[in-house]
Design an enzyme around this catalytic site. Structure first.
Site, short mmCIF file in Angstrom:
data_model
loop_
_atom_site.label_atom_id
_atom_site.label_comp_id
_atom_site.label_asym_id
_atom_site.label_seq_id
_atom_site.Cartn_x
_atom_site.Cartn_y
_atom_site.Cartn_z
N GLU A 164 -2.37 5.14 2.65
CA GLU A 164 -2.21 3.73 2.26
C GLU A 164 -3.50 3.07 1.77
OE1 GLU A 164 -0.93 5.01 5.07
OE2 GLU A 164 1.24 4.74 4.89
N ARG A 171 0.87 8.36 10.05
CA ARG A 171 0.63 9.77 9.77
C ARG A 171 -0.64 10.29 10.44
NH1 ARG A 171 2.70 12.51 4.91
NH2 ARG A 171 4.12 10.86 4.31
N HIS A 186 4.08 4.97 14.10
CA HIS A 186 4.56 5.93 13.10
C HIS A 186 3.49 6.42 12.13
CE1 HIS A 186 4.55 2.19 10.79
NE2 HIS A 186 4.50 2.94 9.71
N GLU A 240 0.07 -8.96 -1.57
CA GLU A 240 -0.71 -8.43 -0.44
C GLU A 240 -1.88 -7.56 -0.97
OE1 GLU A 240 0.33 -5.46 2.79
OE2 GLU A 240 1.04 -7.28 3.77
N HIS A 242 10.67 5.58 15.09
CA HIS A 242 10.70 5.76 13.64
C HIS A 242 11.43 7.06 13.30
CE1 HIS A 242 9.04 6.13 9.53
NE2 HIS A 242 8.89 4.82 9.61
N ASP A 273 0.79 -1.23 0.00
CA ASP A 273 0.00 0.00 0.00
C ASP A 273 0.83 1.28 0.00
OD1 ASP A 273 1.14 0.03 2.50
OD2 ASP A 273 -0.72 -0.24 3.60
N1 UDP Z 1 10.56 -3.57 11.97
C1 UDP Z 1 11.97 -3.59 12.01
N2 UDP Z 1 12.61 -2.74 12.90
C2 UDP Z 1 11.93 -1.87 13.70
C3 UDP Z 1 10.51 -1.82 13.63
C4 UDP Z 1 9.87 -2.67 12.74
O1 UDP Z 1 12.61 -4.37 11.30
O2 UDP Z 1 12.58 -1.13 14.46
C5 UDP Z 1 9.87 -4.46 11.00
C6 UDP Z 1 8.69 -5.24 11.54
O3 UDP Z 1 9.07 -6.49 12.08
C7 UDP Z 1 7.78 -5.39 10.33
C8 UDP Z 1 8.07 -4.13 9.53
O4 UDP Z 1 9.33 -3.64 9.99
O5 UDP Z 1 8.13 -6.51 9.54
C9 UDP Z 1 6.97 -3.13 9.77
O6 UDP Z 1 7.32 -1.93 9.25
P1 UDP Z 1 6.47 -0.59 9.53
O7 UDP Z 1 5.87 -0.67 10.88
O8 UDP Z 1 7.41 0.52 9.22
O9 UDP Z 1 5.37 -0.61 8.38
P2 UDP Z 1 3.93 -1.25 8.24
O10 UDP Z 1 4.02 -2.70 8.58
O11 UDP Z 1 3.00 -0.51 9.13
O12 UDP Z 1 3.61 -1.04 6.79
#
Ligand code: UDP
Length: 368
Positions: A132, A210, A208, A118, A241, A96
């Site tokens: 997203e 928005r 994190h 996905e 973040h 997304d």
């Molecule tokens: N993650 C990581 N280090 C961190 C925080 C998250 O590797 O300090 C990993 C987490 O295990 C997951 C992904 O990053 O696989 C999630 O990323 P994020 O939360 O940025 O994005 P979202 O999943 O909300 O799209």
């Protein structure tokens, strides 16, 4: 068949890494190329290194304080050039992000079919998550093939009149990445991280989104501060973040508080091992709410709506929203009620069995 995989951010890299690995295993029939847009630079590069992914093109679009419009136009223009030169027969995008949407649009303009990994997740709430939800809908409309992680995601796609023969239910590739990574050994170089979770119960926090910037973020930070003050046996680790808006609020409100450890975003290997050490997880991340149930960790999600209802229905994830009272109540219930904790830590995971990437690669191989 020439396949171009486009990746812009950390979660896309984590979730596409096992797909790329499966495609590389079929080298006799599939030629895979990888294009980074680097919508986020540093976090993305960490994952590329961890999974030793080959990189063929790098648009390097990230700019200080970049707007969504800038990212969209840079990816659209840059990818247009890469597609014209590389002439892939199919493009693969994930999820997304603005990268996924703009890459799908660039490929559509050149009449190159796109596979969406996905696909089909929906909140049906226009601005949540923003941008997203709309990125994912637009991406599904532009793509030819849809790799839906769950039957529910497939239902969403069918409701939008996408062709059933082009939708494949695969599971989520994040489980493939997680199981692979959780099985790797990990030593924490930081003694603070190494010691976490031994003497106290560890609450792992990430946030994190928005749409939570401003008052909701302040409520989240106040809730963390008060929870630690009320529970002597609780400690918090929060990889913050890099977004400047997030950093400013979190460091202003939580720096220096005893038993609250603010750390840099962690690389995926130590992060997975930190999830394993934790007692419970408070997050607004999509990926973490998919991963944590496999590690038997209850997840409280700080969002008002979710495009991932399956884990909530399975009772392993709970939506608490972003209000102070709801966050405190949600955490305290799990700290105080062992039965409730055990039910959420059941290990049931509706998002996959670790073989999603192989299903995607098989489908692609079957297209020739
Ligand atoms: N993650 C990581 N280090 C961190 C925080 C998250 O590797 O300090 C990993 C987490 O295990 C997951 C992904 O990053 O696989 C999630 O990323 P994020 O939360 O940025 O994005 P979202 O999943 O909300 O799209």
């Amino acid at each position: 068949m020439r396949v171009l995989v486009v990746i812009g951010t950390r979660p896309e890299a984590i979730k596409m890494a096992p797909v790329i690995r499966e495609l590389l295993r079929r080298e006799d029939s599939i030629e895979v190329r990888v294009c980074l847009t680097a919508q986020h630079r540093e976090l993305l590069d960490q994952v590329i290194r961890l999974f030793t992914l080959p990189v063929d093109h790098d648009l390097d679009v990230m700019a200080p304080d970049q707007s969504i419009t800038q990212v969209t136009t840079s990816v659209l223009t840059g990818l247009g050039r890469v597609l014209a030169a590389a002439r892939p027969e199919i493009v693969l995008v994930h999820g997304d992000t603005t990268t996924s949407f703009a890459a799908a649009l660039a490929a559509f303009y050149q009449k190159i079919p796109v596979g969406h990994v996905e696909a089909g997740l929906r909140t049906y709430t226009r601005y949540s998550p923003f941008p997203e939800e709309m990125n994912r809908r637009l991406c599904d409309a532009l793509c030819t093939y849809h790799y839906a992680p769950t039957a529910g995601a497939r239902e969403n796609l069918l409701r939008e009149h996408l062709l059933p023969e082009h939708i494949v239910v695969t599971g989520n590739t994040v489980i493939d990445a997680l199981l692979h990574t959780a099985a790797q050994p990990c030593t924490f170089t930081d003694p603070v991280l190494e010691g976490l979770g031994r003497e106290r119960r560890l609450l792992l926090v990430t946030a994190h989104r928005r749409e939570s910037f401003g008052a909701p973020f302040r409520a989240i930070c106040t809730a963390i501060r008060d929870l630690v003050a009320r529970h002597e046996d609780l400690e918090v680790v929060y990889p913050v973040h890099p977004n400047p808006q997030v950093q400013r609020t979190v460091y202003e409100m939580l720096a220096g508080i005893e038993r609250v450890h603010l750390v840099e975003p962690l690389e995926y290997l130590p992060f997975v091992h930190l999830m394993k050490k934790s007692h419970l997880i408070l997050t607004d991340s999509g990926g973490i709410q998919e991963e944590a149930p496999s590690l038997r960790k209850p997840v409280l999600v700080m969002r008002e709506v979710t495009e991932r209802p399956e884990a909530v229905a399975a009772g392993v994830v709970q939506l608490v929203g972003v209000a102070y009272d709801a966050i405190v109540k949600g955490v305290e219930r799990l700290l105080g009620d062992e039965g409730a904790y055990r039910r959420m830590a059941s290990g049931a995971n509706p998002y996959g069995d670790g073989h999603a990437s192989a299903r995607i690669a098989e489908h692609l191989a079957g297209l020739q």
